[in-house]
Design a protein around this motif. Structure first.
Motif, PDB file in Angstrom:
ATOM      1  N   LEU D 165       0.894  -1.111  -0.109  1.00  0.00           N
ATOM      2  CA  LEU D 165       0.076  -0.072  -0.086  1.00  0.00           C
ATOM      3  C   LEU D 165       0.903   1.203   0.149  1.00  0.00           C
ATOM      4  O   LEU D 165       0.518   2.318  -0.620  1.00  0.00           O
ATOM      5  CB  LEU D 165      -1.004   0.100   1.196  1.00  0.00           C
ATOM      6  CG  LEU D 165      -2.003  -1.007   1.212  1.00  0.00           C
ATOM      7  CD1 LEU D 165      -3.071  -0.969   2.292  1.00  0.00           C
ATOM      8  CD2 LEU D 165      -2.841  -0.836  -0.141  1.00  0.00           C
ATOM      9  N   GLU D 166       2.077   1.253   0.833  1.00  0.00           N
ATOM     10  CA  GLU D 166       2.857   2.184   0.845  1.00  0.00           C
ATOM     11  C   GLU D 166       3.406   2.558  -0.638  1.00  0.00           C
ATOM     12  O   GLU D 166       3.725   3.464  -0.941  1.00  0.00           O
ATOM     13  CB  GLU D 166       4.166   1.715   1.625  1.00  0.00           C
ATOM     14  CG  GLU D 166       4.674   3.280   2.199  1.00  0.00           C
ATOM     15  CD  GLU D 166       5.662   2.830   3.471  1.00  0.00           C
ATOM     16  OE1 GLU D 166       6.077   1.506   3.512  1.00  0.00           O
ATOM     17  OE2 GLU D 166       5.871   3.685   4.216  1.00  0.00           O
ATOM     18  N   ASP D 167       3.707   1.400  -1.406  1.00  0.00           N
ATOM     19  CA  ASP D 167       4.039   1.899  -2.624  1.00  0.00           C
ATOM     20  C   ASP D 167       3.055   2.315  -3.514  1.00  0.00           C
ATOM     21  O   ASP D 167       3.375   3.218  -4.393  1.00  0.00           O
ATOM     22  CB  ASP D 167       4.646   0.445  -3.500  1.00  0.00           C
ATOM     23  CG  ASP D 167       5.761  -0.346  -2.943  1.00  0.00           C
ATOM     24  OD1 ASP D 167       6.225   0.582  -1.990  1.00  0.00           O
ATOM     25  OD2 ASP D 167       5.937  -1.419  -3.082  1.00  0.00           O
ATOM     26  N   ASP D 170       2.907   5.918  -2.603  1.00  0.00           N
ATOM     27  CA  ASP D 170       3.796   6.671  -3.489  1.00  0.00           C
ATOM     28  C   ASP D 170       3.603   6.767  -5.083  1.00  0.00           C
ATOM     29  O   ASP D 170       3.899   7.860  -5.786  1.00  0.00           O
ATOM     30  CB  ASP D 170       5.335   5.878  -3.545  1.00  0.00           C
ATOM     31  CG  ASP D 170       6.140   6.263  -2.017  1.00  0.00           C
ATOM     32  OD1 ASP D 170       5.607   6.908  -1.603  1.00  0.00           O
ATOM     33  OD2 ASP D 170       6.917   5.546  -2.093  1.00  0.00           O
ATOM     34  N   ASP D 171       2.929   5.628  -5.705  1.00  0.00           N
ATOM     35  CA  ASP D 171       2.527   6.048  -7.142  1.00  0.00           C
ATOM     36  C   ASP D 171       1.588   7.090  -7.278  1.00  0.00           C
ATOM     37  O   ASP D 171       1.700   7.920  -8.219  1.00  0.00           O
ATOM     38  CB  ASP D 171       1.763   4.744  -7.656  1.00  0.00           C
ATOM     39  CG  ASP D 171       2.944   3.427  -7.710  1.00  0.00           C
ATOM     40  OD1 ASP D 171       3.920   3.792  -7.598  1.00  0.00           O
ATOM     41  OD2 ASP D 171       2.489   2.438  -8.059  1.00  0.00           O
ATOM     42  N   GLN D 175       2.062  10.592  -9.330  1.00  0.00           N
ATOM     43  CA  GLN D 175       0.967  10.986 -10.445  1.00  0.00           C
ATOM     44  C   GLN D 175       0.371  12.304 -10.116  1.00  0.00           C
ATOM     45  O   GLN D 175       0.512  13.254 -11.134  1.00  0.00           O
ATOM     46  CB  GLN D 175      -0.204   9.972 -10.318  1.00  0.00           C
ATOM     47  CG  GLN D 175      -0.995   9.897 -11.516  1.00  0.00           C
ATOM     48  CD  GLN D 175      -2.379   9.316 -11.490  1.00  0.00           C
ATOM     49  OE1 GLN D 175      -2.271   8.161 -10.785  1.00  0.00           O
ATOM     50  NE2 GLN D 175      -3.299   9.391 -12.291  1.00  0.00           N
ATOM     51  N   VAL D 176       0.249  12.733  -8.709  1.00  0.00           N
ATOM     52  CA  VAL D 176      -0.326  13.976  -8.448  1.00  0.00           C
ATOM     53  C   VAL D 176       0.540  15.131  -8.732  1.00  0.00           C
ATOM     54  O   VAL D 176       0.265  15.963  -9.102  1.00  0.00           O
ATOM     55  CB  VAL D 176      -0.530  14.115  -7.063  1.00  0.00           C
ATOM     56  CG1 VAL D 176      -0.782  15.403  -6.564  1.00  0.00           C
ATOM     57  CG2 VAL D 176      -1.960  13.008  -6.696  1.00  0.00           C
ATOM     58  N   PHE D 177       1.909  14.783  -8.543  1.00  0.00           N
ATOM     59  CA  PHE D 177       2.610  15.938  -8.884  1.00  0.00           C
ATOM     60  C   PHE D 177       3.815  15.884 -10.190  1.00  0.00           C
ATOM     61  O   PHE D 177       4.498  16.411 -10.430  1.00  0.00           O
ATOM     62  CB  PHE D 177       3.864  15.858  -7.717  1.00  0.00           C
ATOM     63  CG  PHE D 177       3.270  16.487  -6.438  1.00  0.00           C
ATOM     64  CD1 PHE D 177       2.621  17.427  -6.085  1.00  0.00           C
ATOM     65  CD2 PHE D 177       3.333  15.297  -5.217  1.00  0.00           C
ATOM     66  CE1 PHE D 177       2.006  17.703  -5.156  1.00  0.00           C
ATOM     67  CE2 PHE D 177       2.625  15.861  -3.985  1.00  0.00           C
ATOM     68  CZ  PHE D 177       2.053  16.815  -3.880  1.00  0.00           C
ATOM     69  N   ALA D 252      -2.956  14.068  -0.254  1.00  0.00           N
ATOM     70  CA  ALA D 252      -3.087  13.893  -1.547  1.00  0.00           C
ATOM     71  C   ALA D 252      -4.309  14.402  -2.257  1.00  0.00           C
ATOM     72  O   ALA D 252      -4.370  14.944  -3.389  1.00  0.00           O
ATOM     73  CB  ALA D 252      -2.809  12.370  -2.012  1.00  0.00           C
ATOM     74  N   PHE D 253      -5.409  14.219  -1.711  1.00  0.00           N
ATOM     75  CA  PHE D 253      -6.721  14.791  -1.984  1.00  0.00           C
ATOM     76  C   PHE D 253      -6.512  16.202  -2.216  1.00  0.00           C
ATOM     77  O   PHE D 253      -6.970  16.860  -3.350  1.00  0.00           O
ATOM     78  CB  PHE D 253      -7.687  14.536  -0.956  1.00  0.00           C
ATOM     79  CG  PHE D 253      -8.671  13.096  -1.640  1.00  0.00           C
ATOM     80  CD1 PHE D 253      -9.361  13.279  -2.919  1.00  0.00           C
ATOM     81  CD2 PHE D 253      -9.298  12.464  -0.637  1.00  0.00           C
ATOM     82  CE1 PHE D 253     -10.093  12.252  -3.334  1.00  0.00           C
ATOM     83  CE2 PHE D 253      -9.904  11.263  -1.140  1.00  0.00           C
ATOM     84  CZ  PHE D 253     -10.467  11.217  -2.274  1.00  0.00           C
TER      85      PHE D 253
END
Lengths: 328, 328, 328, 328, 328
Positions: D165-167, D170-171, D175-177, D252-253
């Motif tokens: 889940l941590e990976d 990170d994905d 994607q967000v940035f 992240a939201f």
């Protein structure tokens, strides 16, 4: 600086033979006096030597002394053997910058002495002392009376500072809901920070005050407890106000975001309305700018005039329509 | 690597006959010595053999030894019979990447020994030891003194790292409220992560330090408790600061979103203003581009000039109007 | 103002010889009467002298008396020796401004007296008293019966005020999801504030009522406890409703933000659709406004007419297409 | 299916005369053997008959048996007389769908037996058993050793799943940035859901494991406690990681929302820049499309050429200006 | 309405001489019978007279009786002397409106009687009773068995309703992430409200059920406790599900906001692309609409045709480019 030394007996100041600034002699007088006599010593930003002298006289613990000298402690209550050590934070509102500034008062409470070490300006211990000396029933409670007088005044000041922040939150609210264009997010951010600063000074003090209020502390009698309960109560009240302000500021963030979105929409609609009017004229002008050989209107005597009138008419009609629907 | 072995008696280092790196002999000297003597062993990233030798000498529990060798533990306090096992995390701020990195120190505390196992660079136990050897009153407290010295230094470092993060939050704030165009959300996200990392190292340590502060631990005397209370107090302070930073970062997210909305609006208004100026000229040009036979202005000698002047005039008037109302 | 003095025995009003407004005489009658007799004194915004007289008669504590006179206390329960001091807040809904206003009732509860000090209008203690005098089984419980009667009525009013706020939240919800254009964020903000005001009056009262409900208070018998449990239960219910309203308002903020975004999008699409229609005509007009020598269409007899028809046709097609896809 | 039956004595497997799959005979052998002997029975998705037989043999409570057969229980620890009933959830990460799936293991722990009932694939009890049989010091602790072995392995798997889940987080962050255009909100939503699923499996297990760790459970000796403390400790660690992931996803939201706003602004500015260039040309073309009789430039020999050059020049200047200011 | 009266002995229904609807006679039979006999009385929305008769027969407390008649109570457990009073809320899902509706069941539990008072439709106590009469081992536990049967069924229904809400949340999720255009914020808001309604029915019941599960209640034996623990366990599970749904809905709000932003951006880009194509043609048409005397292209034979081709070509090129970059 040793700001004040006084000996009290039975709720009143005692005239002793010792020089008013001779710490050791005053304390000797207390020890030689009756049970219940105590000396109150007030220091303002003492240097290491002064503090050392006081520490030796009353046998204060090294760690407590260090804390009293470093004005960045959080409020706390610690017991070192018989001695009770209380740190509280003073707050004051700086009008120029709309910020909250803070200092520190450390209190060493023994059964026959109380030492107050103040760091930072803006808190008049002298007036607190004078007021206390007028309240015999309080002063009778022994050294704890000084703790009461100081914390009572400090919590009063908390309420004042809280009132200032409340005014600032009202200003921000007014700004968020004012008709003009503005982004209050910086003010909200700064105020949130001020409120948090104040909360950090107030919240950790609740537990110590509760202990005083329950007479869980050596040297606090059952009769003295209601006075501390009063202070604890005011502290809870100002604390609730602070929490409420923080919540209001979160709502203000939300409302500000809504407002920006609405503003954007308003501006876009206004701009669109004008664009529509310009487009109507342009379309008409474009049509009569076409080069068809057979365009009867072009030959009409008042063709141009009629065209201009139609343009004006269309603009007016559109303008009124947009006005009515709130786009302009 | 066995970094250091030392025997202490009565607050001072004891010269023993054993070789300075002979673990078993040194411990034998302690056992043969007076009550209160203790040996302090410092290991830095020991291999399995070294750790095994130490474990056998002091009878350390297999699970604790495993934890000491794996530097990913969360801070904790565990009791294995008489032995107390404490894990704390070291933190340091990496300037290059503005991130917080972390290592681990495990402490085995018996009544006549204390073993420190450090994982990760960036923490100078040697200087901690030297400082401790200068504080006789602390060192007299026995093996717990080493625990105090280590945790005291670690919490000091927490405060330093917290200060770095505070600076970073100030930078982010400056960026969010700076006039230029920028999106600080990546920095806010990363900082939130750093703050959370730090919180994970700090929060679980509060409970263990409280136990030391209350002398709830074998080998911690009433006299030693105030020193641990001091550490626990600083820990609470840095913890409150960390919480405050996290809250500020949440506010910064909100403020950043507001800023982006405002920016969007500003850009749209600027663009609309220029579009309006172009539209004004276009409308006029469109009108005089129409092909009506009877358009008197077209025949005027200075018709074109007047038209150009009107166009320029309208542009200037609009430009000034938009400038005044803040759209340009 | 001393609004009422009454002496009760065994669940009924007792005729005593004393003048109905002679405080001391009435209390003397109680003291001379049977065990269980008690006097109930009701004050409305008394001046300092009246309060002083009452305080002397019943031996009330200075701090409690001060709190009773200052109508800004938070709800609380305090014990001063045998006397129990309870502060509750009255609330009422101001229809004109859709806001919640508040007053205060302080109750001094002794074993043979109960004093009610009301600050602020809008709470009819007289009707509460009348209702109580009709419930013999309650009135038999002694002075605590008055506390029950007052708190029971107050919590009923809390439920009414909560109902008003619930209606206001429904209004806001209707506004947020109504088809018209509006920004409900100001109403949401104000309502959040009202809800918070109400919560501050209600939440601190839960603990005191629980103590009454558990008969933890001198003068509250096992038989009286269920009545207070009933009050505490209603208080919990209104408290849960208040929390639910606050959560709904947070959701409303979110929904309002979504709505503003959707509104913006709707407006932009409508505007774009009209712009597209204008652009289609403009493009065509532009083409036939070109000055090429050889443009056969220009010479056609019905060229202009055909062109106008094509323009109209394109506009209609586009209009219908946008209508169908929901852009218009 | 009865997957395995084994009898253990003193930390080692005991050869008994009974058939390896004869439940009753094996248990008889244990009862006839020494104190400390115990039988371990492993079931995988047993049918009602098998479960019934086991329940009768060991006298298991009807409600516990029902829970063992229905694989939707939340983790829990229940005592039925002497018997301890523990339910834990198995988790595994499904690579194809990036989701977390879950099964259930129920453990019945008596003083001379332990029954494991597994529901769902993906957990190899056999390897757990083999590993346990290699650890004599653990196996000596009696039936609780099996509980330790199972929970230890499960928590290890929790950490693995947490790593997956941590990976994924990170994905999402990448994607967000990332510079490209994308909306990560679906991934964030799904991941929040996965994290919540995992939290529901993990959080309720903390209490039971703490009870094992404190040897509060019949059949868990003081020597066994540290092993369970180790499991509880890892559980806390993975729990903290899960909480941290959830917080990161909330951030992240926020960051995603900021990004969408910024993207919108970037696109709008790019579009506006091109529109400005087109407008500049159109304005010029409009002016020279006017029909004034007296427009000297129209007669110039190179008027058209100059006009085209001016148009090109204006476009280039604007393009470079927009490029420089970041609008293009 | 008195829906049912039954007397039970030793886990089975007892034939008594009394008329099946003669409350007093049935209870007399119980009193005259063996220890452990009890009467179960079921009422459905009784009028005041019926309730009064029941209250007199069993000596029920006035306040409890009032609560049983007013179906707006929150779940609670109260003790009145020997009698235990339990209020639970029934829930059901209304398919037509996708809402959750609720009623109330009040239970009066004595050592030889149990009275159930149901308010609101939609809960079949009759089937609960039938099922209970088939479970001798449960019915043997005395009046508490009826409490178990009712709460067990109610919690089952909670799980069903929770399942419905879970489906609704899935629908909302599908809507938020579906390709079409829609604003799910109203649905999210309504669902949040439904979830909150359900939480208010469920959360306050946890404490009472825990007390039953721990056999803290008179009349609940050690043997009955596991049954209540089972109910409490299911209640916790449905409660966790409800909390998870609420969190998902909060995420859905966030995702919905992102979606609206993305939608806005998509629409703006599509519109901008078409505007760019129109602008390209307009620019060209504008250029050839200029009135320069010397514009060689205008005289070319196929100038117009070439111009149209260039216009078409530019449009196609732009169209493809926008298509490729995702703007169209």
């Amino acid at each position: 600086m040793i700001a004040n030394i006084a000996v009290y007996r039975d709720g009143a100041k005692l005239k002793v033979e010792a020089q008013p600034d001779d710490l050791e002699a005053n304390y000797k007088a207390v020890k030689a006096g009756q049970t219940g006599d105590f000396v109150s010593v007030g220091l303002h930003e003492p240097d290491a030597d002064e503090m050392d002298r006081v520490a030796k006289t009353f046998g204060l613990h090294r760690l407590a002394v260090e804390d009293a000298l470093h004005p960045v402690q959080r409020p706390k209550l610690e017991k070192y053997g018989d001695m009770v050590f209380l740190v509280v934070r003073t707050l004051w509102y700086v009008e120029e910058s709309d910020t909250v500034d803070s200092g520190q008062i450390a209190l060493f409470l023994g059964h026959d002495y109380v030492v107050t070490v103040r760091q930072g300006a803006e808190f008049e211990l002298a007036t607190v002392r004078e007021r206390l000396e007028g309240q015999t029933d309080v002063l009778k409670q022994g050294p704890a009376a000084v703790v009461y007088a100081v914390t009572d005044r400090i919590v009063d000041i908390y309420e004042e500072v809280g009132g200032h922040l409340e005014d600032d939150v009202d200003d921000v609210k007014a700004q968020v809901f004012a008709p003009g264009r503005s982004n209050a997010s910086k003010q909200i951010y700064e105020l949130k920070n001020e409120v948090a600063t104040m909360a950090r000074a107030i919240k950790p003090l609740r537990d110590p005050m509760q202990q005083f209020a329950k007479a869980d502390i050596d040297g606090v009698t059952k009769d003295a407890a209601p006075f501390f309960r009063d202070v604890a109560d005011h502290l809870t009240r100002v604390n609730e106000k602070i929490d409420a302000l923080d919540n209001l500021l979160s709502s203000a963030f939300n409302a500000n975001l809504s407002r920006i979105g609405v503003q954007q929409n308003d501006d876009m609609r206004r701009m669109s309305a004008w664009a529509a009017i310009a487009a109507a004229i342009t379309v008409l002008a474009g049509i009569y700018g076409m080069n068809f050989t057979n365009m009867p209107e072009l030959q009409w005597r008042f063709g141009y005039l009629v065209c201009l009138l139609v343009m004006t008419g269309a603009s007016v009609v559109l303008y009124l329509k947009f006005k009515k629907s709130g786009w302009l």
